[in-house]
Design a protein around this motif. Structure first.
Motif, mmCIF file in Angstrom:
data_model
loop_
_atom_site.group_PDB
_atom_site.id
_atom_site.type_symbol
_atom_site.label_atom_id
_atom_site.label_comp_id
_atom_site.label_asym_id
_atom_site.label_seq_id
_atom_site.Cartn_x
_atom_site.Cartn_y
_atom_site.Cartn_z
ATOM 1 N N GLY A 56 9.705 27.183 2.070
ATOM 2 C CA GLY A 56 11.001 27.597 1.550
ATOM 3 C C GLY A 56 12.128 27.369 2.540
ATOM 4 N N LYS A 57 13.330 27.232 2.023
ATOM 5 C CA LYS A 57 14.496 26.901 2.858
ATOM 6 C C LYS A 57 15.511 28.031 2.957
ATOM 7 C CE LYS A 57 12.755 22.778 3.176
ATOM 8 N NZ LYS A 57 12.028 22.392 4.402
ATOM 9 N N ILE A 58 15.177 29.221 2.414
ATOM 10 C CA ILE A 58 16.117 30.339 2.438
ATOM 11 C C ILE A 58 15.691 31.339 3.511
ATOM 12 C CG2 ILE A 58 17.178 32.207 1.116
ATOM 13 C CD1 ILE A 58 16.580 30.633 -1.430
ATOM 14 N N ALA A 59 16.630 31.725 4.342
ATOM 15 C CA ALA A 59 16.332 32.708 5.400
ATOM 16 C C ALA A 59 16.256 34.106 4.796
ATOM 17 C CB ALA A 59 17.410 32.657 6.476
ATOM 18 N N THR A 60 15.099 34.754 4.938
ATOM 19 C CA THR A 60 14.909 36.111 4.423
ATOM 20 C C THR A 60 14.290 36.981 5.528
ATOM 21 O OG1 THR A 60 12.766 35.391 3.505
ATOM 22 C CG2 THR A 60 14.673 35.393 2.017
ATOM 23 N N PRO A 61 15.014 37.218 6.603
ATOM 24 C CA PRO A 61 14.433 37.929 7.748
ATOM 25 C C PRO A 61 13.997 39.362 7.460
ATOM 26 C CG PRO A 61 16.812 37.673 7.998
ATOM 27 C CD PRO A 61 16.404 36.798 6.865
ATOM 28 N N ALA A 62 14.728 40.085 6.622
ATOM 29 C CA ALA A 62 14.361 41.478 6.347
ATOM 30 C C ALA A 62 13.042 41.554 5.588
ATOM 31 C CB ALA A 62 15.470 42.174 5.568
ATOM 32 N N MET A 63 12.903 40.749 4.556
ATOM 33 C CA MET A 63 11.663 40.774 3.788
ATOM 34 C C MET A 63 10.505 40.209 4.593
ATOM 35 S SD MET A 63 12.902 40.063 -0.133
ATOM 36 C CE MET A 63 14.123 38.772 0.166
ATOM 37 N N ASN A 64 10.770 39.207 5.405
ATOM 38 C CA ASN A 64 9.711 38.676 6.263
ATOM 39 C C ASN A 64 9.230 39.733 7.255
ATOM 40 O OD1 ASN A 64 10.189 36.306 4.917
ATOM 41 N ND2 ASN A 64 11.097 35.230 6.647
ATOM 42 N N ARG A 65 10.174 40.486 7.801
ATOM 43 C CA ARG A 65 9.803 41.566 8.728
ATOM 44 C C ARG A 65 8.971 42.622 8.012
ATOM 45 N NH1 ARG A 65 13.819 46.369 10.559
ATOM 46 N NH2 ARG A 65 12.169 47.773 11.293
ATOM 47 N N LEU A 66 9.380 42.943 6.791
ATOM 48 C CA LEU A 66 8.647 43.935 6.010
ATOM 49 C C LEU A 66 7.198 43.486 5.804
ATOM 50 C CD1 LEU A 66 9.491 46.635 4.611
ATOM 51 C CD2 LEU A 66 9.546 45.339 2.483
ATOM 52 N N ALA A 67 7.014 42.204 5.511
ATOM 53 C CA ALA A 67 5.661 41.670 5.322
ATOM 54 C C ALA A 67 4.865 41.726 6.618
ATOM 55 C CB ALA A 67 5.737 40.240 4.807
ATOM 56 N N ALA A 68 5.504 41.409 7.727
ATOM 57 C CA ALA A 68 4.817 41.431 9.021
ATOM 58 C C ALA A 68 4.393 42.842 9.413
ATOM 59 C CB ALA A 68 5.720 40.839 10.099
ATOM 60 N N GLU A 69 5.140 43.831 8.955
ATOM 61 C CA GLU A 69 4.842 45.221 9.299
ATOM 62 C C GLU A 69 4.011 45.925 8.227
ATOM 63 O OE1 GLU A 69 8.676 46.921 9.959
ATOM 64 O OE2 GLU A 69 8.986 45.875 11.865
ATOM 65 N N GLY A 70 3.700 45.210 7.145
ATOM 66 C CA GLY A 70 2.961 45.823 6.051
ATOM 67 C C GLY A 70 1.956 44.879 5.442
ATOM 68 N N MET A 71 1.833 44.931 4.131
ATOM 69 C CA MET A 71 0.850 44.134 3.396
ATOM 70 C C MET A 71 1.544 43.238 2.375
ATOM 71 S SD MET A 71 -2.389 45.450 1.064
ATOM 72 C CE MET A 71 -3.328 45.999 2.502
ATOM 73 N N ARG A 72 1.104 42.001 2.323
ATOM 74 C CA ARG A 72 1.579 41.041 1.333
ATOM 75 C C ARG A 72 0.531 40.931 0.222
ATOM 76 N NH1 ARG A 72 1.582 37.121 4.434
ATOM 77 N NH2 ARG A 72 -0.276 36.054 3.664
ATOM 78 N N PHE A 73 0.963 41.086 -1.032
ATOM 79 C CA PHE A 73 0.074 40.927 -2.175
ATOM 80 C C PHE A 73 0.294 39.532 -2.755
ATOM 81 C CE2 PHE A 73 0.218 45.425 -1.586
ATOM 82 C CZ PHE A 73 -1.004 45.909 -2.042
ATOM 83 N N ASN A 74 -0.722 38.685 -2.664
ATOM 84 C CA ASN A 74 -0.582 37.278 -3.047
ATOM 85 C C ASN A 74 -0.810 37.005 -4.522
ATOM 86 O OD1 ASN A 74 -0.050 36.453 -0.373
ATOM 87 N ND2 ASN A 74 -2.245 36.386 0.097
ATOM 88 N N ASP A 75 -1.294 38.002 -5.258
ATOM 89 C CA ASP A 75 -1.584 37.797 -6.682
ATOM 90 C C ASP A 75 -0.966 38.930 -7.493
ATOM 91 O OD1 ASP A 75 -2.620 36.734 -8.994
ATOM 92 O OD2 ASP A 75 -4.729 37.091 -8.498
#
Length: 515
Positions: A56-75
């Motif tokens: 992706g080409k859009i900067a989303t630092p807040a959501m990326n940080r949230l994922a790094a500090e939590g859990m990403r659901f891929n499905d």
């Protein structure tokens, strides 16, 4: 036919895909009851958030940080491929196709979609002593004051407003389904009336009309309040959400449902975000949405609630074509990532969404789950997190995500998940198999329903998502036993009025499986 104190912050927006279930169990100790803040982005594609789309080409630092500090659901999946039905499912734990809304969405003057007396996340938590608030886009119908009470408004997008008495209080809305307070707008930002609602009244009575706007800045002609400007709505709602969080403390749990009106049309980023993405207005608006997520995270941290706060970020459905796919593709960005289709479709791009959960007291940082989940799962999750036993008639399509949050290696807890497109077409997913009960997309991508019928495409489509995530090969003819099994399961879910174990319930209307 049959029908039916810990801080948890649920933030719903869109994230990037990529990565698989990562081992990691959270803390063994059971936390206290959580606060819940639920942020729902509007029309954001799964490929618009970096954590879900490495390309992706859009900067989303807040959501990326949230994922790094939590859990990403891929499905993760929305309960529908469009707005109102998804919102109904989030709050009630019930698929909206069990209601009068068999296709499409509600509009600015539609009657309430949630029946009085039906349990919602808000009403359940309120009964447990929670403070409850909704800030943002409602889009589930309201009981407006009428000049002639005998003339009830319909779900018609062309419903006139001449019978609406804007000076009268709203007698059925968020306050009647469990929220202590509400500040927001009646429906999408491109749907009139263009007014702010505070609890049960308008902040300004509309005495004039605003002309229609086109293109990416699309909205319809309609009544507008003097204190309302489309471009300022997202900021004003964010300020109210942050203000609400800053009045809360660890002394009493709270639930904040924060459905954003963005990046849905009109695509109008404020000056601070214009031309920031290097793509187009869509990319800029997604960046503004990401900043909203960051503001909420900061407010939670300021109140000292981070450790026991669950934050979930997702979107209500796939990306709108108004994002201008050709323009984005020319710059290397695909808002649907690897998935076929977009908003409104029964294809994955219509309902597979980014979904991030952060709850340091429970969720191990940097983890990911490949288990299938649905937005309807919020009510069962909140109930388990607060120790509430749900009655048989509540949350009939809701399965708790708490086991997944505690251990990312937990397998899928749902038996199957039902998808629903804008024209009312169904699909059902179980494991790697997905059966669509329609030819074509069932929505806005090609082949659209009229074209699919004209081309005499097969009425059933079966995809093996384990080997064909892009849904390119219909294997229904070579796997008739799978088609039969999933067809029978879908019929059972309709007939029993629920997709979870429990006493059969009633649907509000007769359900037609094939459109």
């Amino acid at each position: 036919m049959r029908c039916p104190v810990v801080s948890v912050v649920l933030l719903i927006s869109c994230l990037d895909a990529g990565g698989h279930a990562t081992a990691g169990k959270a803390h063994a100790a059971e936390p206290a009851r959580p606060n819940i803040v639920y942020i729902l982005a509007d029309d954001m594609g799964i490929g618009d958030v970096g954590a879900f789309n490495p390309d992706g080409k859009i900067a989303t630092p807040a959501m990326n940080r949230l994922a790094a500090e939590g859990m990403r659901f891929n499905d993760a999946h929305s309960g529908s491929a469009v707005c109102s039905p998804t919102r109904y499912g989030i709050l009630t734990g019930r698929y909206s196709w069990r209601t009068r809304l068999q296709s499409g969405v509600t509009w600015g003057y539609s009657l309430p979609l949630i029946d009085s007396g039906r349990m919602t996340v808000a009403s359940m938590l309120k009964s447990q002593g929670y403070n409850t608030a909704c800030v943002g886009k409602w889009h589930l119908g309201l009981e407006w004051g009428l000049k002639d009470p005998a003339k009830k408004p319909s779900d018609d997008p062309k419903e006139p407003w001449d019978n609406i008495d804007f000076a009268k209080p709203i007698t059925s809305g968020p306050l009647q389904v469990g929220f202590d307070t509400f500040f927001g707008i009646s429906a999408s930002l491109d749907m009139h009336p263009y007014v702010y609602i505070e609890d049960d009244h308008l902040t300004d009575i509309p005495t004039k009309e605003v002309a229609a706007s086109g293109g990416k800045k699309f909205w319809r002609k309609g009544p507008v309040g003097d204190d309302f400007q489309h471009i300022g709505v997202l900021d004003r709602l964010t300020d109210r959400a942050v203000d609400y969080i800053e009045t809360q403390s660890a002394d009493k749990p709270f639930f904040l449902y924060f459905p954003l009106p963005a990046p849905h049309t009109p695509i109008i980023p404020t000056e601070a975000f214009q031309n920031k993405s290097g793509l187009n207005e869509w990319g800029d608006f997604v960046m503004q949405v990401d900043s909203v997520v960051g503001s909420v995270m900061q407010a939670i941290e300021k109140q000292g609630l981070t450790e026991n706060t669950l934050i979930i970020v997702t979107s209500d459905n796939g990306v709108t074509p108004k994002a201008d796919f050709a323009e984005l593709k020319a710059k290397g960005h695909n808002p649907s990532s690897v998935y076929r289709g977009n908003k409104a479709d029964a294809f994955e791009g219509g309902h597979r969404v980014a979904f991030i959960a952060r709850w340091p007291a429970v969720i191990a940082a940097g983890t990911a789950s490949d288990a299938t989940i649905c937005h309807t799962d919020l009510l069962a999750t909140a109930a388990e997190a607060t120790g509430v036993k749900l009655p048989a008639e509540a949350a009939v399509d809701s399965v708790s995500m708490l086991p997944l949050m505690k251990d990312a290696d937990t397998p899928t807890v749902r038996e199957a998940t039902v998808h629903h497109s804008v024209n009312g077409s169904f699909a059902i997913r179980k494991g790697k198999w997905k059966l669509m009960f329609c030819p074509g997309s069932g929505g806005w991508s090609a082949p659209r329903p009229p074209a699919a019928r004209k081309q005499k495409l097969p009425p059933l489509q079966l995809f093996d998502l384990a080997t064909d995530i892009g849904e390119t090969k219909n294997v229904a003819e070579s796997h008739p036993e799978v088609v039969q099994q999933l067809s029978q399961l879908m019929a059972q879910y309709i007939e029993r009025g629920r997709s979870t174990p429990g006493a059969p319930q009633e649907n509000e209307v007769e359900i037609q499986l094939m459109k």
